[in-house]
Design an enzyme around this catalytic site. Structure first.
Site, short mmCIF file in Angstrom:
data_model
loop_
_atom_site.label_atom_id
_atom_site.label_comp_id
_atom_site.label_asym_id
_atom_site.label_seq_id
_atom_site.Cartn_x
_atom_site.Cartn_y
_atom_site.Cartn_z
N GLU B 49 0.82 -1.22 0.00
CA GLU B 49 0.00 0.00 0.00
C GLU B 49 0.86 1.27 0.00
O GLU B 49 0.48 2.29 -0.57
CB GLU B 49 -0.95 0.02 1.20
CG GLU B 49 -2.08 -1.02 1.11
CD GLU B 49 -1.69 -2.40 1.58
OE1 GLU B 49 -0.50 -2.62 1.94
OE2 GLU B 49 -2.58 -3.29 1.61
N PHE B 111 -11.98 -7.38 13.89
CA PHE B 111 -10.89 -7.88 13.06
C PHE B 111 -10.48 -6.82 12.04
O PHE B 111 -11.33 -6.27 11.33
CB PHE B 111 -11.29 -9.17 12.35
CG PHE B 111 -10.21 -9.69 11.44
CD1 PHE B 111 -8.98 -10.09 11.97
CD2 PHE B 111 -10.40 -9.75 10.07
CE1 PHE B 111 -7.97 -10.54 11.13
CE2 PHE B 111 -9.38 -10.20 9.23
CZ PHE B 111 -8.17 -10.59 9.77
N GLN B 112 -9.20 -6.53 11.99
CA GLN B 112 -8.64 -5.52 11.08
C GLN B 112 -9.26 -4.14 11.25
O GLN B 112 -9.42 -3.40 10.28
CB GLN B 112 -8.71 -6.00 9.63
CG GLN B 112 -7.83 -7.23 9.41
CD GLN B 112 -7.56 -7.51 7.95
OE1 GLN B 112 -8.41 -7.26 7.10
NE2 GLN B 112 -6.39 -8.05 7.67
N LYS B 161 -17.64 -0.83 5.66
CA LYS B 161 -18.07 -1.85 4.71
C LYS B 161 -19.58 -1.86 4.48
O LYS B 161 -20.05 -2.00 3.36
CB LYS B 161 -17.61 -3.22 5.23
CG LYS B 161 -17.80 -4.33 4.24
CD LYS B 161 -17.14 -5.61 4.73
CE LYS B 161 -17.26 -6.70 3.67
NZ LYS B 161 -16.61 -7.95 4.10
N MET B 470 24.43 8.75 2.71
CA MET B 470 24.29 10.05 3.36
C MET B 470 24.59 9.94 4.85
O MET B 470 25.20 10.83 5.45
CB MET B 470 22.89 10.61 3.12
CG MET B 470 22.71 12.02 3.60
SD MET B 470 23.91 13.14 2.86
CE MET B 470 23.01 13.73 1.44
C1 LIG Z 1 12.54 5.63 5.39
C2 LIG Z 1 13.80 6.29 5.79
N1 LIG Z 1 14.60 5.71 6.71
C3 LIG Z 1 15.77 6.31 7.07
C4 LIG Z 1 16.14 7.49 6.52
C5 LIG Z 1 17.45 8.17 6.93
N2 LIG Z 1 18.36 8.25 5.79
C6 LIG Z 1 18.49 9.38 5.05
S1 LIG Z 1 19.52 9.19 3.76
C7 LIG Z 1 19.86 7.61 4.18
C8 LIG Z 1 20.78 6.78 3.36
C9 LIG Z 1 20.21 6.44 2.04
O1 LIG Z 1 20.97 5.41 1.46
P1 LIG Z 1 20.89 5.10 -0.07
O2 LIG Z 1 19.48 4.98 -0.51
O3 LIG Z 1 21.78 3.95 -0.36
O4 LIG Z 1 21.42 6.45 -0.75
P2 LIG Z 1 22.91 7.04 -0.73
O5 LIG Z 1 22.96 8.10 0.33
O6 LIG Z 1 23.87 5.94 -0.47
O7 LIG Z 1 23.06 7.65 -2.09
C10 LIG Z 1 19.15 7.24 5.33
C11 LIG Z 1 19.24 5.93 6.00
C12 LIG Z 1 15.27 8.07 5.58
N3 LIG Z 1 15.51 9.25 5.00
N4 LIG Z 1 14.12 7.45 5.22
#
Ligand SMILES: Cc1ncc(C[n+]2csc(CCOP(=O)(O)OP(=O)(O)O)c2C)c(N)n1
Ligand SMILES: [Mg+2]
Lengths: 173, 564
Positions: B49, B111-112, B161, B470
């Site tokens: 979803e 339920f749900q 529903k 990042m």
């Molecule tokens: C759902 C979610 N969980 C955690 C984060 C924290 N976060 C921000 S950037 C990042 C790293 C992203 O890794 P990747 O997709 O491999 O991109 P890269 O920075 O390596 O290009 C994280 C964990 C986030 N923004 N969103």
């Protein structure tokens, strides 16, 4: 913006649609921003489809401005007003249950009298009194009754209306 | 005519021109699904979803049209929360329709059952729980209006529903009764504010425009170009404003803030007039507020009163639709130029360009550069969240609005693939490129199955650094290289995974294969996943450390800065 009696305390009146869930949305605006609601009072208006929420909150200008704008943005909101912006009548009712041994009663009755309170219940060791007034008055009587032993209080939260002919109109914009 | 609740909702959606649904059925929404099928309402069956919500989000960002997202009650509905929050943060319209247990069961822990009304209050612009079949017509119309007018946003209709099958008399749209109560929008044109802004432009010596998502959403790009050119004022675009001004124009200064261009941040620090057109002064843009545009008069045009004066004090507030305001400005502006200032920022652009080093590895910026080259800036570009997202924002030069789809406010990893699929559904004639991170991609890659099933030819370029890059960058710079749980040394073989889903997958390990593989992907008739094993420790520059002022921007790694 003129302030209420206490420094950064504001009384805000909001006219909203009288239907389920609206209060949850108003409350959510506050909790989502970490703002506290000091008191809250909700009741239907002369138009049964409209409710009036009176709430007291604290914050500096910036916080208040955000609160006002977000309340206005709610689709269920008709009107928002900071009651401190114009001269208004503010009232709150309080019920106070005091321990009242026989010996202390004359003095307690005297205090109640001065504050134009009403005794609404009496038991062998307690008196319950009803007082209506602005914040200052309620504060004062609580102070005076404190030494006798306050067992329980219930407050309605503040309600307010502007003085004179001015009203908060319920029509959407 | 007597119709049931589901039929009425569908009739109302159709009458409003809504013609796309993404979702997954389940017990509490089955009657509605039955009617969807009978009425031939276009529907894409997703695998999660959250994916459905992001697809509707991507669809809306590139088409400006709203789609519905349909789920069952309970887990189906709660799976939407991230998608709703994402759309709410970036002001994207979508209409979620969630099944709910029958009205006589609500509140019994049936339920749900989940309290979706309560759950969705903070992540929607507005929401409704339908308690009577006779409300459906009104609620649906109001939902469409709320989602799409004023500052757009997601809305949710919780649909029990029993009401889905309850019948009532229905009068179609043409003969419908009174118009809806007005939704609070923006006032008449603020001519006083516009006067003040024009005066400020006359007085200014170093003016700058910052264009946000408001430019894109209000369709103001053409007006913005006209205005900037006539006034000779350079333009900065926020992350969500990219595409609002041509990336190749001389006047374009790129993105501001944390990973903005040096020249955009210099311009913010030096300007004496900042004209903010539909941007919300996000903290990633302003840095430390006290040192943001320290010498400038600040004008802020916004459709949402609550954004004005929220974080940055505004001297010239103009509440209104950005496009309307720009049209009015263009009517009255006397063409001008700021020669000295133009020289200053032109020099900055020349002396502090975006750049990256070569070392024989696949540089992620290079891959993006190559995608830019083969698409000539005419594609639709979608991203995940992380370093790759910032590089894409820096290196792609957008030609048009609504060709950039990225999760700005919420920064939702996993947004990319479903959003790209939604974008491709909205504009099948466009090449849709997803520039994703290995971490982000893994979060929602299950939607490859959706791309395969419906043959949605999105082109995915994973800039696979085997890191939550990042996070790793922050750990390198601010946590003394303690790489706490940011490493994925055993990343799966994403090309093999793609093939498993019936999608063409290619691993690219050699820098000399980059261009070829991109061309192969572009020519392939169907979805493709390119898994680029890129330089693992590349960092995004420039950078304004979190909480610092834009004047504390670091241009390059300390070592390189020392050398030059
Ligand atoms: C759902 C979610 N969980 C955690 C984060 C924290 N976060 C921000 S950037 C990042 C790293 C992203 O890794 P990747 O997709 O491999 O991109 P890269 O920075 O390596 O290009 C994280 C964990 C986030 N923004 N969103
Ligand atoms: Mg990564």
């Amino acid at each position: 913006m003129p302030r209420n009696s206490k420094d950064d305390t504001h009384t805000i009146a909001v006219l909203v649609e009288n239907k389920f869930g609206v209060l949850a949305k108003v409350a959510s605006l506050f909790s989502a921003r970490g703002y506290n609601i000091d008191s809250l009072c909700v009741g239907v208006t002369q138009d049964p489809s409209v409710s009036r929420i009176t709430l007291v909150t604290r914050g500096d200008e910036k916080v208040l401005e955000q609160i006002r704008k977000h309340l206005s943005k709610l689709i269920d909101t008709f009107k928002v007003m900071d009651m401190g912006e114009s001269d208004s009548v503010e009232r709150e009712m309080i019920l106070i249950k005091i321990s009242a041994p026989k010996a202390a009663r004359p003095e307690i009755f005297q205090i109640i009298d001065v504050f134009r309170g009403r005794v609404v219940d009496v038991s062998t060791d307690t008196i319950t009194v009803e007082v209506t007034g602005d914040e200052g008055k309620i504060h004062a009587i609580l102070n005076l009754l404190q030494p006798f032993g306050i067992k329980e209080i219930a407050r309605t939260g503040k309600v307010a209306l502007t003085r004179g002919a001015k009203t908060l109109k319920g029509a959407k914009n | 005519m007597e119709l049931n609740g589901s039929q009425i909702l569908i009739e109302e959606l159709k009458a409003a021109g809504i013609e796309m649904a993404f979702g997954i059925p389940g017990g509490a929404i089955m009657p509605f699904y039955d009617e969807l099928m009978k009425s031939d309402f276009p529907h894409i069956l997703t695998r999660h979803e959250q994916g459905a919500a992001h697809m509707a989000d991507g669809y809306a960002r590139v088409s400006g049209k709203v789609a519905i997202v349909v789920t069952t009650s309970g887990p189906g509905a709660t799976n939407l929360i991230t998608g709703l929050a994402n759309a709410q943060m970036d002001s994207v319209p979508l209409i979620a329709i969630t099944g709910q247990v029958a009205t006589n069961m609500i509140g019994t822990d049936a339920f749900q059952e989940a309290d979706m009304y309560g759950c969705s209050i903070p992540v929607t612009k507005f929401n409704w729980l339908i308690k009577d079949v006779n409300e459906i017509q009104h609620v649906t119309r109001e939902a469409i209006r709320v989602a799409t007018t004023g500052r757009p946003g997601p809305v949710l209709i919780d649909f029990p529903k029993d009401i889905q099958i309850t019948k009532t008399e229905y009068t179609p749209r043409e003969s419908a009764e009174s118009p809806l109560p007005a939704i609070r929008e923006y006032p008449e044109l603020d001519t006083e504010g516009i006067d003040k802004l024009l005066e400020a432009i006359e007085r200014a010596k170093r003016p700058v425009i910052i264009g946000g998502a408001g430019i894109i959403k209000s369709g103001a790009s053409t007006e913005l170009v006209k205005f900037a050119k006539a006034a000779g004022i350079p333009v900065i675009n926020t992350l969500l404003g990219l595409g609002g001004f041509p990336g190749t124009d001389d006047l374009f200064l790129g993105m501001p803030g944390m990973h903005g261009t040096a020249y955009a941040n210099f311009a913010l620090c030096e300007c004496d007039l900042l004209i903010n057109l539909g941007a919300r002064f996000d903290d990633r843009v302003t840095g430390k507020v006290s040192s943001f545009c320290p010498n400038a008069t600040i004008a802020h045009v916004d459709i949402d009163d609550a954004e004005i004066d929220k974080r940055v004090h505004t001297h010239i507030p103009i509440l209104g639709n950005v496009r309307d305001v720009l049209i009015a400005l263009n009517e009255r502006l006397t063409p001008r130029d700021y020669d000295e200032w133009r020289q200053t920022w032109t020099d900055w652009k020349e002396n502090y360009p975006l750049q990256y080093d070569w070392d024989g590895s696949i540089k992620p910026q290079y891959v993006i550069d190559q995608i830019q080259e083969i698409t000539e800036g005419n594609g639709i570009y979608v991203t995940g969240v992380g370093q790759h997202q910032m590089w894409a924002a820096q290196f792609i030069r957008f030609n048009e609005p609504k060709t950039w789809v990225t999760s700005g406010g919420l920064g939702t990893m996993g947004f990319g693939l479903p959003a790209a699929i939604g974008a491709k559904f909205a504009r099948p004639e466009k090449d849709v490129w997803l520039i994703d991170g290995d971490g982000s991609f893994a979060m929602t890659l299950v939607e490859l199955a959706t791309a395969a099933t419906y043959n949605v030819p999105v082109k995915v370029a994973i800039l696979n650094n085997a890191y939550l890059g990042m996070v790793r960058q922050w750990q390198e710079l601010f946590f003394e290289k303690r790489y706490s749980h940011s490493h994925y040394p055993e990343n799966p073989d994403f090309a093999a995974i793609a093939e498993g889903y019936g999608v063409k997958g290619i691993n690219v390990t050699d820098v000399n294969e980059v261009r070829n593989s991109l061309e192969t992907a572009a020519e392939h008739d169907g979805p493709v996943v390119l898994n680029f094993l890129v330089n693992k420790e590349e960092n995004v520059w420039p950078m304004v450390p979190a909480g610092a002022g834009n004047d504390e921007m670091q241009l390059a790694p300390p070592s390189r800065e020392a050398k030059s």
